[in-house]
Write an enzyme that holds these catalytic residues in place. Sequence first.
Site, mmCIF file in Angstrom:
data_model
loop_
_atom_site.group_PDB
_atom_site.id
_atom_site.type_symbol
_atom_site.label_atom_id
_atom_site.label_comp_id
_atom_site.label_asym_id
_atom_site.label_seq_id
_atom_site.Cartn_x
_atom_site.Cartn_y
_atom_site.Cartn_z
ATOM 1 C CB CYS A 1 -0.894 0.037 1.236
ATOM 2 S SG CYS A 1 -2.008 -1.344 1.359
HETATM 3 C C1 BEZ Z 1 0.583 -4.738 1.832
HETATM 4 O O1 BEZ Z 1 -0.029 -3.719 1.582
HETATM 5 O O2 BEZ Z 1 1.791 -4.789 1.727
HETATM 6 C C2 BEZ Z 1 -0.144 -5.957 2.285
HETATM 7 C C3 BEZ Z 1 -1.297 -5.847 3.019
HETATM 8 C C4 BEZ Z 1 -1.932 -6.976 3.450
HETATM 9 C C5 BEZ Z 1 -1.410 -8.229 3.133
HETATM 10 C C6 BEZ Z 1 -0.257 -8.338 2.374
HETATM 11 C C7 BEZ Z 1 0.379 -7.185 1.932
#
Ligand code: BEZ
Length: 211
Positions: free
Chosen positions: A45
Site C-alpha cells: 500500500c
Molecule cells: C501490503 O499492503 O503490503 C499488504 C497488506 C496486506 C497483506 C499483504 C500485503
Amino acid sequence: MTLRLGDTAPDFEAQTTEGELHFHEWAGESWIVLFSHPKNFTPVCTTELGAVAKLKPEFDRRNVKVIGLSVDAVDDHHRWAQDIQETQGAALNFPLIADHDRRVADLYGMVHPNASDTLTVRSVFVIDPQKKLRLTLTYPASTGRNFAEILRAIDSLQLTNAHSVATPSDWQHGEDVIIVPSLSDEEAKRRFPDGWRALKPYLRVTRQPGS
Ligand code: BEZ
C-alpha cells in the site's frame, strides 16, 4: 451490496486526510478513481500511494479526482503519510478516507470475507461525472496495482464516451481504434469521413478521433 457497472456509485460522508467530505458533492463534474487499501503501514500500500501521488498530474489532465481508502483512523493516516513521503519520494496529494468503522468499505463491497474478515481487498472504482460506475478492478492484498493501466482504461472510457468507438487489446492513446458494431456503415461514413479498414464486417479499424 454488489455493485455492478452502470450502477450509481453510492454516496457517503467520511473523514479524510483533507477533512470531512461529502462524496458526490466532492466529485462534482469530475471523473473519480476510488481505491481501497487493506491496511495502513503495509508495504505494498505504501508503494501504491506513492505511485498515485506521482501520477496525480496525469489524473488531473484527464479531469479525474483520485481518493484512497483505508480502514484506519485519520491520525494514523497522517502518520503513515510521513512514511510515504520519506520512502516513496512523493507526498500524499489527494484525500485518503479514514474508514475505521468500515462504513464505506461495506457500502462498496470492499471486504471479501473469504479472503479476509478484517482487511479490504484492493478495489478500484472508476466513476464518471454522472456518478455511474464505469469500471471495477479487484486485486488481492499481495498484488500491487498498475496505475498506468488504470489511466489507459480511463483514456479508453473517455474516448468511447465522446465517439462511437471501442479500443482493442493493449491499445494506447493515439493508436487505431475500432468502430462499434452497433454503428451501421452508413452512419460510420458520416462519423469517420477518413474511412476505415474492414478486416471483417464486424472488425472496422480507424484512426483514433482527434489524434
Ligand atoms: C501490503 O499492503 O503490503 C499488504 C497488506 C496486506 C497483506 C499483504 C500485503
